[in-house]
Design a protein around this motif. Structure first.
Motif, PDB file in Angstrom:
ATOM      1  N   TRP A 296       2.412   2.861   1.944  1.00  0.00           N
ATOM      2  CA  TRP A 296       2.061   2.980   3.375  1.00  0.00           C
ATOM      3  C   TRP A 296       3.347   2.466   4.421  1.00  0.00           C
ATOM      4  O   TRP A 296       3.389   2.856   5.333  1.00  0.00           O
ATOM      5  CB  TRP A 296       0.712   2.380   3.728  1.00  0.00           C
ATOM      6  CG  TRP A 296      -0.440   3.417   3.501  1.00  0.00           C
ATOM      7  CD1 TRP A 296      -1.486   2.969   2.667  1.00  0.00           C
ATOM      8  CD2 TRP A 296      -0.890   4.353   4.094  1.00  0.00           C
ATOM      9  NE1 TRP A 296      -2.278   4.049   2.596  1.00  0.00           N
ATOM     10  CE2 TRP A 296      -1.837   4.827   3.452  1.00  0.00           C
ATOM     11  CE3 TRP A 296       0.005   5.313   5.201  1.00  0.00           C
ATOM     12  CZ2 TRP A 296      -2.462   6.110   3.839  1.00  0.00           C
ATOM     13  CZ3 TRP A 296      -0.587   6.252   5.410  1.00  0.00           C
ATOM     14  CH2 TRP A 296      -1.928   6.911   4.820  1.00  0.00           C
ATOM     15  N   GLN A 297       3.844   1.384   3.820  1.00  0.00           N
ATOM     16  CA  GLN A 297       4.873   0.802   4.304  1.00  0.00           C
ATOM     17  C   GLN A 297       6.349   1.734   4.276  1.00  0.00           C
ATOM     18  O   GLN A 297       6.811   1.999   5.454  1.00  0.00           O
ATOM     19  CB  GLN A 297       5.365  -0.460   3.560  1.00  0.00           C
ATOM     20  CG  GLN A 297       4.552  -1.737   3.890  1.00  0.00           C
ATOM     21  CD  GLN A 297       4.582  -2.128   5.540  1.00  0.00           C
ATOM     22  OE1 GLN A 297       5.475  -2.216   5.979  1.00  0.00           O
ATOM     23  NE2 GLN A 297       3.483  -2.537   5.798  1.00  0.00           N
TER      24      GLN A 297
ATOM     25  N   HIS B 187       5.101   4.394   6.967  1.00  0.00           N
ATOM     26  CA  HIS B 187       5.455   3.706   8.355  1.00  0.00           C
ATOM     27  C   HIS B 187       7.012   3.828   8.727  1.00  0.00           C
ATOM     28  O   HIS B 187       7.275   4.107   9.737  1.00  0.00           O
ATOM     29  CB  HIS B 187       4.793   2.395   8.147  1.00  0.00           C
ATOM     30  CG  HIS B 187       5.385   1.788   9.589  1.00  0.00           C
ATOM     31  ND1 HIS B 187       4.612   2.319  10.884  1.00  0.00           N
ATOM     32  CD2 HIS B 187       5.952   0.577  10.041  1.00  0.00           C
ATOM     33  CE1 HIS B 187       5.010   1.378  11.810  1.00  0.00           C
ATOM     34  NE2 HIS B 187       5.730   0.398  11.379  1.00  0.00           N
TER      35      HIS B 187
ATOM     36  N   GLY C  62       8.661   7.858   7.832  1.00  0.00           N
ATOM     37  CA  GLY C  62       7.773   9.062   8.473  1.00  0.00           C
ATOM     38  C   GLY C  62       7.701  10.053   7.315  1.00  0.00           C
ATOM     39  O   GLY C  62       7.247  11.133   7.747  1.00  0.00           O
TER      40      GLY C  62
ATOM     41  N   CYS D 231       5.959  12.214   4.800  1.00  0.00           N
ATOM     42  CA  CYS D 231       4.745  12.468   4.408  1.00  0.00           C
ATOM     43  C   CYS D 231       4.309  12.264   2.948  1.00  0.00           C
ATOM     44  O   CYS D 231       3.341  12.120   2.541  1.00  0.00           O
ATOM     45  CB  CYS D 231       4.047  13.569   4.868  1.00  0.00           C
ATOM     46  SG  CYS D 231       3.956  13.673   6.751  1.00  0.00           S
TER      47      CYS D 231
ATOM     48  N   ARG E  99       2.828   9.226   2.253  1.00  0.00           N
ATOM     49  CA  ARG E  99       1.416   8.968   3.000  1.00  0.00           C
ATOM     50  C   ARG E  99       0.625   9.826   1.827  1.00  0.00           C
ATOM     51  O   ARG E  99      -0.565   9.108   1.465  1.00  0.00           O
ATOM     52  CB  ARG E  99       1.324   9.774   4.208  1.00  0.00           C
ATOM     53  CG  ARG E  99      -0.215   9.880   4.713  1.00  0.00           C
ATOM     54  CD  ARG E  99      -0.403  10.545   5.866  1.00  0.00           C
ATOM     55  NE  ARG E  99      -0.193  12.072   5.386  1.00  0.00           N
ATOM     56  CZ  ARG E  99       0.193  13.095   6.055  1.00  0.00           C
ATOM     57  NH1 ARG E  99       0.705  12.836   7.669  1.00  0.00           N
ATOM     58  NH2 ARG E  99       0.551  14.236   5.629  1.00  0.00           N
TER      59      ARG E  99
ATOM     60  N   ALA F 118      -4.377   0.120   5.706  1.00  0.00           N
ATOM     61  CA  ALA F 118      -3.325   0.644   6.207  1.00  0.00           C
ATOM     62  C   ALA F 118      -3.327   2.284   6.839  1.00  0.00           C
ATOM     63  O   ALA F 118      -2.837   2.527   7.889  1.00  0.00           O
ATOM     64  CB  ALA F 118      -2.200   0.582   5.270  1.00  0.00           C
ATOM     65  N   ASP F 119      -4.203   2.744   6.036  1.00  0.00           N
ATOM     66  CA  ASP F 119      -4.534   4.357   6.358  1.00  0.00           C
ATOM     67  C   ASP F 119      -5.194   4.286   7.718  1.00  0.00           C
ATOM     68  O   ASP F 119      -4.854   5.001   8.546  1.00  0.00           O
ATOM     69  CB  ASP F 119      -5.177   5.039   5.358  1.00  0.00           C
ATOM     70  CG  ASP F 119      -5.369   6.337   5.490  1.00  0.00           C
ATOM     71  OD1 ASP F 119      -4.824   6.913   6.629  1.00  0.00           O
ATOM     72  OD2 ASP F 119      -6.081   7.044   4.503  1.00  0.00           O
TER      73      ASP F 119
ATOM     74  N   LYS G 241      -5.075   1.969  10.028  1.00  0.00           N
ATOM     75  CA  LYS G 241      -4.218   1.405  11.194  1.00  0.00           C
ATOM     76  C   LYS G 241      -3.108   2.424  11.360  1.00  0.00           C
ATOM     77  O   LYS G 241      -2.956   2.768  12.627  1.00  0.00           O
ATOM     78  CB  LYS G 241      -3.555   0.057  10.624  1.00  0.00           C
ATOM     79  CG  LYS G 241      -2.823  -0.428  11.661  1.00  0.00           C
ATOM     80  CD  LYS G 241      -2.219  -1.848  11.238  1.00  0.00           C
ATOM     81  CE  LYS G 241      -1.336  -2.426  12.307  1.00  0.00           C
ATOM     82  NZ  LYS G 241      -0.942  -3.956  11.723  1.00  0.00           N
ATOM     83  N   LEU G 242      -2.472   3.207  10.309  1.00  0.00           N
ATOM     84  CA  LEU G 242      -1.570   4.011  10.684  1.00  0.00           C
ATOM     85  C   LEU G 242      -1.679   5.304  11.199  1.00  0.00           C
ATOM     86  O   LEU G 242      -1.078   5.939  11.937  1.00  0.00           O
ATOM     87  CB  LEU G 242      -0.380   4.174   9.646  1.00  0.00           C
ATOM     88  CG  LEU G 242       0.400   2.751   9.016  1.00  0.00           C
ATOM     89  CD1 LEU G 242       0.897   3.084   7.748  1.00  0.00           C
ATOM     90  CD2 LEU G 242       1.172   2.252  10.110  1.00  0.00           C
ATOM     91  N   THR G 243      -2.899   5.941  10.808  1.00  0.00           N
ATOM     92  CA  THR G 243      -3.224   7.182  10.931  1.00  0.00           C
ATOM     93  C   THR G 243      -4.477   7.534  11.713  1.00  0.00           C
ATOM     94  O   THR G 243      -4.946   8.481  12.163  1.00  0.00           O
ATOM     95  CB  THR G 243      -3.289   8.066   9.511  1.00  0.00           C
ATOM     96  OG1 THR G 243      -4.398   7.575   8.890  1.00  0.00           O
ATOM     97  CG2 THR G 243      -2.179   7.917   8.763  1.00  0.00           C
TER      98      THR G 243
END
Length: 188
Positions: free
Chosen positions: A59-60, A63, A66, A68, A71, A105-106, A108-110
């Protein structure tokens, strides 16, 4: 300086991409490397306390880059972690380590709704380990029912987040009671 940062990040991402491709081909969450090969956790399947570290790194990298690919690797391993909910009996006080770094993290980020639900599920499991004597139980073995360890403190963030996200004060209260017990009983 910015050129050095970008160059270093590119090298790190390339190295982790290769490692992630190998891990994905084996269907595992890497625990460590032995003789150049990934190995899984020593026991407890994917509920081993370090299980969230790999998806957390992915995830870091997602982030920062970018890309994918990271991810998808984070979600692949996150799925292995959420399958541990069904096994249940191997999960213990470390669910914060596991699920904040992966599903947290998922979310929060997505903004992924299922990831947020998984975080809340993990928080409910952690809160369910609360002993009315004032602490969160660490281990599962019957002979260790009264054990709490300092590591339990590192998982309280999960409860505070659940309280914030749901508006339910019980998560926060359990975290506070456990922290107060730790302060009173563990520290001299």
């Amino acid at each position: 300086m910015p050129d050095y940062y970008e160059e270093a990040l590119k090298k790190i991402a390339e190295k982790y991409r290769k490692g992630a491709e190998t891990a994905a081909a084996s269907g595992i969450i890497p625990y460590k490397s032995v003789n150049g090969e990934w190995v899984t956790s020593p026991y407890d399947g994917n509920s081993w306390w370090t299980g969230g570290f790999w998806p957390g790194i992915m995830w870091q990298l997602f982030h920062l880059t970018g890309d994918c690919f990271f991810r998808e690797e984070a979600r692949r391993t996150g799925k292995l972690l959420t399958e541990e909910f069904r096994i249940f009996r191997r999960l213990n006080h470390v669910v914060g380590f596991i699920y904040l770094l992966s599903a947290g993290a998922d979310a929060k980020l997505t903004g992924e709704e299922q990831a947020e639900t998984d975080v809340l599920h993990a928080a409910s499991l952690l809160m369910g380990r609360f002993n009315p004597a004032g602490f969160i139980r660490a281990w599962n073995e019957p002979e260790r029912t009264g054990y709490a360890i300092i590591d339990c403190m590192m998982n309280l963030t999960l409860l505070y987040r659940a309280s914030r996200d749901t508006g339910d004060p019980r998560f926060r209260q359990v975290a506070k009671i456990h922290a107060d017990t730790t302060l009173r009983e563990f520290l001299r």
